[in-house]
Design a protein around this motif. Structure first.
Motif, PDB file in Angstrom:
ATOM      1  N   HIS A  21       6.409   1.510   4.768  1.00  0.00           N
ATOM      2  CA  HIS A  21       6.536   0.149   4.237  1.00  0.00           C
ATOM      3  C   HIS A  21       6.389   0.062   2.716  1.00  0.00           C
ATOM      4  CE1 HIS A  21       4.642  -0.480   8.362  1.00  0.00           C
ATOM      5  NE2 HIS A  21       5.872  -0.919   8.513  1.00  0.00           N
ATOM      6  N   SER A  22       6.466   1.177   2.015  1.00  0.00           N
ATOM      7  CA  SER A  22       6.356   1.113   0.556  1.00  0.00           C
ATOM      8  C   SER A  22       7.668   0.612  -0.035  1.00  0.00           C
ATOM      9  CB  SER A  22       6.032   2.499  -0.017  1.00  0.00           C
ATOM     10  OG  SER A  22       6.203   2.489  -1.422  1.00  0.00           O
ATOM     11  N   HIS A  57       4.343  10.527   1.106  1.00  0.00           N
ATOM     12  CA  HIS A  57       5.668  10.262   1.669  1.00  0.00           C
ATOM     13  C   HIS A  57       6.501  11.545   1.699  1.00  0.00           C
ATOM     14  CE1 HIS A  57       5.017   5.930  -0.003  1.00  0.00           C
ATOM     15  NE2 HIS A  57       4.360   6.138   1.118  1.00  0.00           N
ATOM     16  N   ILE A  58       6.355  12.342   0.673  1.00  0.00           N
ATOM     17  CA  ILE A  58       7.074  13.626   0.639  1.00  0.00           C
ATOM     18  C   ILE A  58       6.599  14.520   1.781  1.00  0.00           C
ATOM     19  CG2 ILE A  58       7.489  15.727  -0.705  1.00  0.00           C
ATOM     20  CD1 ILE A  58       7.256  13.985  -3.242  1.00  0.00           C
ATOM     21  N   GLN A  59       5.295  14.512   2.021  1.00  0.00           N
ATOM     22  CA  GLN A  59       4.757  15.319   3.123  1.00  0.00           C
ATOM     23  C   GLN A  59       5.287  14.828   4.467  1.00  0.00           C
ATOM     24  OE1 GLN A  59       2.624  18.135   2.650  1.00  0.00           O
ATOM     25  NE2 GLN A  59       3.377  18.390   4.761  1.00  0.00           N
ATOM     26  N   ARG A  60       5.411  13.528   4.614  1.00  0.00           N
ATOM     27  CA  ARG A  60       5.960  12.980   5.862  1.00  0.00           C
ATOM     28  C   ARG A  60       7.411  13.424   6.049  1.00  0.00           C
ATOM     29  NH1 ARG A  60       3.540   8.811   8.565  1.00  0.00           N
ATOM     30  NH2 ARG A  60       5.537   7.831   9.053  1.00  0.00           N
ATOM     31  N   LEU A  61       8.174  13.468   4.957  1.00  0.00           N
ATOM     32  CA  LEU A  61       9.557  13.957   5.036  1.00  0.00           C
ATOM     33  C   LEU A  61       9.588  15.418   5.460  1.00  0.00           C
ATOM     34  CD1 LEU A  61      12.627  13.639   4.514  1.00  0.00           C
ATOM     35  CD2 LEU A  61      12.174  14.318   2.139  1.00  0.00           C
ATOM     36  N   GLN A  62       8.718  16.221   4.871  1.00  0.00           N
ATOM     37  CA  GLN A  62       8.684  17.652   5.195  1.00  0.00           C
ATOM     38  C   GLN A  62       8.273  17.899   6.642  1.00  0.00           C
ATOM     39  OE1 GLN A  62       5.989  18.958   2.126  1.00  0.00           O
ATOM     40  NE2 GLN A  62       7.618  19.294   0.611  1.00  0.00           N
ATOM     41  N   ASP A  63       7.440  17.020   7.183  1.00  0.00           N
ATOM     42  CA  ASP A  63       6.956  17.188   8.563  1.00  0.00           C
ATOM     43  C   ASP A  63       7.843  16.488   9.591  1.00  0.00           C
ATOM     44  OD1 ASP A  63       4.827  18.554   7.500  1.00  0.00           O
ATOM     45  OD2 ASP A  63       3.428  16.850   7.597  1.00  0.00           O
ATOM     46  N   GLN A  98      18.137 -16.563   0.722  1.00  0.00           N
ATOM     47  CA  GLN A  98      17.115 -17.006  -0.223  1.00  0.00           C
ATOM     48  C   GLN A  98      16.166 -15.879  -0.635  1.00  0.00           C
ATOM     49  OE1 GLN A  98      17.658 -17.964   2.929  1.00  0.00           O
ATOM     50  NE2 GLN A  98      15.895 -18.989   3.845  1.00  0.00           N
ATOM     51  N   LEU A  99      16.175 -14.759   0.110  1.00  0.00           N
ATOM     52  CA  LEU A  99      15.322 -13.618  -0.248  1.00  0.00           C
ATOM     53  C   LEU A  99      15.994 -12.691  -1.269  1.00  0.00           C
ATOM     54  CD1 LEU A  99      13.897 -12.477   3.237  1.00  0.00           C
ATOM     55  CD2 LEU A  99      12.845 -14.011   1.569  1.00  0.00           C
ATOM     56  N   LEU A 100      17.315 -12.740  -1.344  1.00  0.00           N
ATOM     57  CA  LEU A 100      18.060 -11.748  -2.119  1.00  0.00           C
ATOM     58  C   LEU A 100      17.734 -11.697  -3.612  1.00  0.00           C
ATOM     59  CD1 LEU A 100      21.595 -11.902  -0.438  1.00  0.00           C
ATOM     60  CD2 LEU A 100      19.807 -10.171  -0.154  1.00  0.00           C
ATOM     61  N   PRO A 101      17.405 -12.811  -4.269  1.00  0.00           N
ATOM     62  CA  PRO A 101      17.142 -12.712  -5.717  1.00  0.00           C
ATOM     63  C   PRO A 101      15.893 -11.915  -6.084  1.00  0.00           C
ATOM     64  CG  PRO A 101      17.605 -14.986  -5.069  1.00  0.00           C
ATOM     65  CD  PRO A 101      17.390 -14.214  -3.815  1.00  0.00           C
ATOM     66  N   TYR A 102      15.025 -11.631  -5.123  1.00  0.00           N
ATOM     67  CA  TYR A 102      13.725 -11.046  -5.455  1.00  0.00           C
ATOM     68  C   TYR A 102      13.732  -9.530  -5.301  1.00  0.00           C
ATOM     69  CZ  TYR A 102      12.675 -15.940  -4.893  1.00  0.00           C
ATOM     70  OH  TYR A 102      12.711 -17.307  -5.009  1.00  0.00           O
ATOM     71  N   ALA A 103      13.197  -8.844  -6.304  1.00  0.00           N
ATOM     72  CA  ALA A 103      13.178  -7.376  -6.306  1.00  0.00           C
ATOM     73  C   ALA A 103      12.318  -6.813  -5.176  1.00  0.00           C
ATOM     74  CB  ALA A 103      12.669  -6.865  -7.660  1.00  0.00           C
ATOM     75  N   ASP A 104      11.330  -7.593  -4.723  1.00  0.00           N
ATOM     76  CA  ASP A 104      10.427  -7.111  -3.674  1.00  0.00           C
ATOM     77  C   ASP A 104      10.797  -7.657  -2.291  1.00  0.00           C
ATOM     78  OD1 ASP A 104       9.753  -9.735  -4.030  1.00  0.00           O
ATOM     79  OD2 ASP A 104       7.590  -9.404  -4.191  1.00  0.00           O
ATOM     80  N   LYS A 105      12.062  -8.016  -2.112  1.00  0.00           N
ATOM     81  CA  LYS A 105      12.493  -8.516  -0.798  1.00  0.00           C
ATOM     82  C   LYS A 105      12.355  -7.414   0.254  1.00  0.00           C
ATOM     83  CE  LYS A 105      17.235  -7.402  -2.125  1.00  0.00           C
ATOM     84  NZ  LYS A 105      16.885  -7.128  -3.534  1.00  0.00           N
ATOM     85  N   PRO A 106      12.078  -7.773   1.501  1.00  0.00           N
ATOM     86  CA  PRO A 106      12.003  -6.753   2.554  1.00  0.00           C
ATOM     87  C   PRO A 106      13.390  -6.144   2.783  1.00  0.00           C
ATOM     88  CG  PRO A 106      11.041  -8.841   3.282  1.00  0.00           C
ATOM     89  CD  PRO A 106      11.762  -9.117   2.002  1.00  0.00           C
TER      90      PRO A 106
END
Length: 381
Positions: A21-22, A57-63, A98-106
C-alpha cells in the motif's frame, strides 16, 4: 463477487501487494515501466533499488517467487474475487474522476455495492466517534435532507457521527462508506449491521486496502483523504479539539474543498473543534440549504431556487438513456467543471467530435456549461 480479474487488474494488485500500500513506491515503479507486468519480474530488484524503493519492498520482490509468497498472494486474490463486486483502476472509465487531480489518489479501489454511486455528487459528513445526542441528531438530519435533495453522503463507517450520517442518508438510498481496512473486515465490528444495510439500500463500500489489512491507526488518515477527495465539500458535524475529523478537514483544505462546520454550545467540549475550524475560515452552517447554496451547484434544486433555467435543467426527475458512444465522456465529467481542453486531452478526441458529443449530452440534459466549463447535470437516481 467477481468471477475473474483482468490481467491489468492482476498487475496492479500484484504490485500493490508487494509494496504493501505504499503510494510513493507504487507510483515510482508504475511510472518507470511501460508495462506494469514487467515491474514485478524477479530480475527487477536492481531497477527498484535505483528508483529508491524501500529495502523491505525489494526483499518482498526477491522472495515473491517462493512458494509461501505465491500462496499468500493467491489467497489475497481469491479473497478479492470473493468479497469485491468491483475493482477500479485509476485509468478505468468508472474510477471516480474527482480523485484524479490528486497525486496521492489510490491506484486501485476495491468495492461492494453500486460502483456508479461513486460518480455521483457527494458531500462528506464527519465528526466525533463519541458525540453528544444533539450532534448525532444533527448529523442524521443533515444527511437525511441532503440525500433527499440528490446528494450521496459519504463518511468513514466509524462510530458516532459517521454512523448517524450513513443512517440518515440510508433513508434515501444514497450513502457511501470509505473503509480503513480490507473488505474482509468491518471496523468497528458493531457497525457490521450498518454495513449490510448500506449494501441492501443500493449504497457502496470502498477501500484502497487489500484483504487482511487490519484497522491500524495510520490507515484512518489515509481513509480520510479519500472521503474528502470524493466530496464537493466536507461538513464537520461535531468535533472535539483533538478529533480525527479535524484531519479530514485538513485534507479537505489542502484539496481545495469547502469545509463547513456546525456550531454548538460555547461551553461544550464536543463543539470546540468545530469552533476552531470556523475561526480558521470554515463556513458556519446551521441548515443544510446553506451547504447547497455555498457549493453553488448547477443542479435542479439550485436552479429552481433562483428561478433560472427551470425548464431546461431537469436533472432529478428525468433519467434519459445514455447512448453507448457517450458513456466514457459522461463518466469523465464531474460536478465541479472542466475546460474543453482538459476534456480533449483525456479523451484524445478531435475538437469537432468532442464538441458534437458534448452537445448531445447537453440536449439529453446530462451536461451543461457554466462559466466556460462543462459539468455533469444529473444528481443520480
Amino acid at each position: 463477487m467477481l468471477t475473474s480479474l483482468s490481467s491489468m487488474q492482476l498487475d496492479y494488485i500484484r504490485l500493490w501487494f508487494l509494496v504493501q500500500h505504499s503510494l510513493t513506491s507504487f507510483y515510482k515503479i508504475s511510472q518507470h515501466y511501460t508495462h506494469l507486468a514487467e515491474a514485478t519480474q524477479p530480475d527487477q530488484s536492481e531497477t527498484w533499488q535505483k528508483l529508491g524503493i524501500h529495502k523491505n519492498h525489494i526483499q518482498r520482490l526477491q522472495d515473491f517467487h517462493l512458494t509461501e509468497s505465491q500462496l499468500k498472494f493467491q489467497h489475497c486474490v481469491d479473497l478479492i474475487q470473493k468479497q469485491s463486486d468491483f475493482v477500479l483502476l485509476q485509468n478505468d472509465a468508472h474510477y471516480p474522476q474527482q480523485l484524479l487531480p490528486y497525486a496521492d489518489k489510490p491506484p486501485i479501489l476495491f468495492g461492494q455495492g453500486d460502483a456508479q454511486a461513486l460518480l455521483q455528487p457527494q458531500i462528506a459528513i464527519v465528526g466525533s466517534r463519541k458525540p453528544s445526542h444533539h450532534g448525532r441528531q444533527v448529523a442524521y438530519d443533515f444527511a437525511y435532507y441532503l440525500s433527499e435533495k440528490g446528494f450521496y453522503i459519504n463518511s468513514g463507517l466509524a462510530q458516532g457521527i459517521d454512523e448517524a450520517a450513513h443512517r440518515g442518508a440510508l433513508q434515501h438510498n444514497r450513502t457511501i462508506a470509505v473503509m480503513g481496512t480490507g473488505l474482509d473486515q468491518t471496523y468497528p465490528s458493531q457497525n457490521q449491521h450498518l454495513r449490510q444495510q448500506i449494501l441492501a439500500h443500493h449504497g457502496t463500500i470502498i477501500t484502497e486496502f487489500l484483504p487482511g489489512t487490519p484497522p491500524l491507526q495510520q490507515h484512518f488518515p489515509r481513509r480520510n483523504r479519500v472521503v474528502s477527495a470524493l466530496s464537493l465539500g466536507v461538513i464537520v458535524a461535531e468535533a472535539a479539539l483533538k478529533s480525527g475529523s479535524l484531519i479530514t478537514a485538513k485534507w479537505a483544505a489542502e484539496q481545495g474543498k469547502l469545509i463547513f462546520a456546525i456550531p454548538g454550545h460555547i461551553y461544550s467540549e464536543h463543539h470546540q473543534g468545530c469552533h476552531q475550524l470556523i475561526r480558521e475560515g470554515a463556513i458556519l452552517v446551521d441548515h443544510p440549504d446553506q451547504v447547497i447554496e455555498d457549493l453553488a451547484l448547477p443542479t435542479q434544486w439550485h436552479a429552481q431556487q433562483h428561478n433560472q433555467q427551470a425548464n431546461k435543467i431537469n436533472c432529478l426527475d428525468t433519467q434519459p438513456e445514455l447512448p453507448a458512444h457517450l458513456n466514457i465522456l459522461y463518466n469523465q465529467l464531474d460536478w465541479v467543471g472542466q475546460h474543453i481542453d482538459e476534456i480533449m486531452l483525456r479523451q484524445k478526441l478531435d475538437v469537432a467530435t468532442l464538441t458534437s458529443q458534448l452537445m448531445e449530452l447537453e440536449l439529453l440534459g446530462l451536461c451543461m456549461q457554466q462559466a466556460g466549463l462543462y459539468l455533469r447535470c444529473r444528481p443520480g437516481k
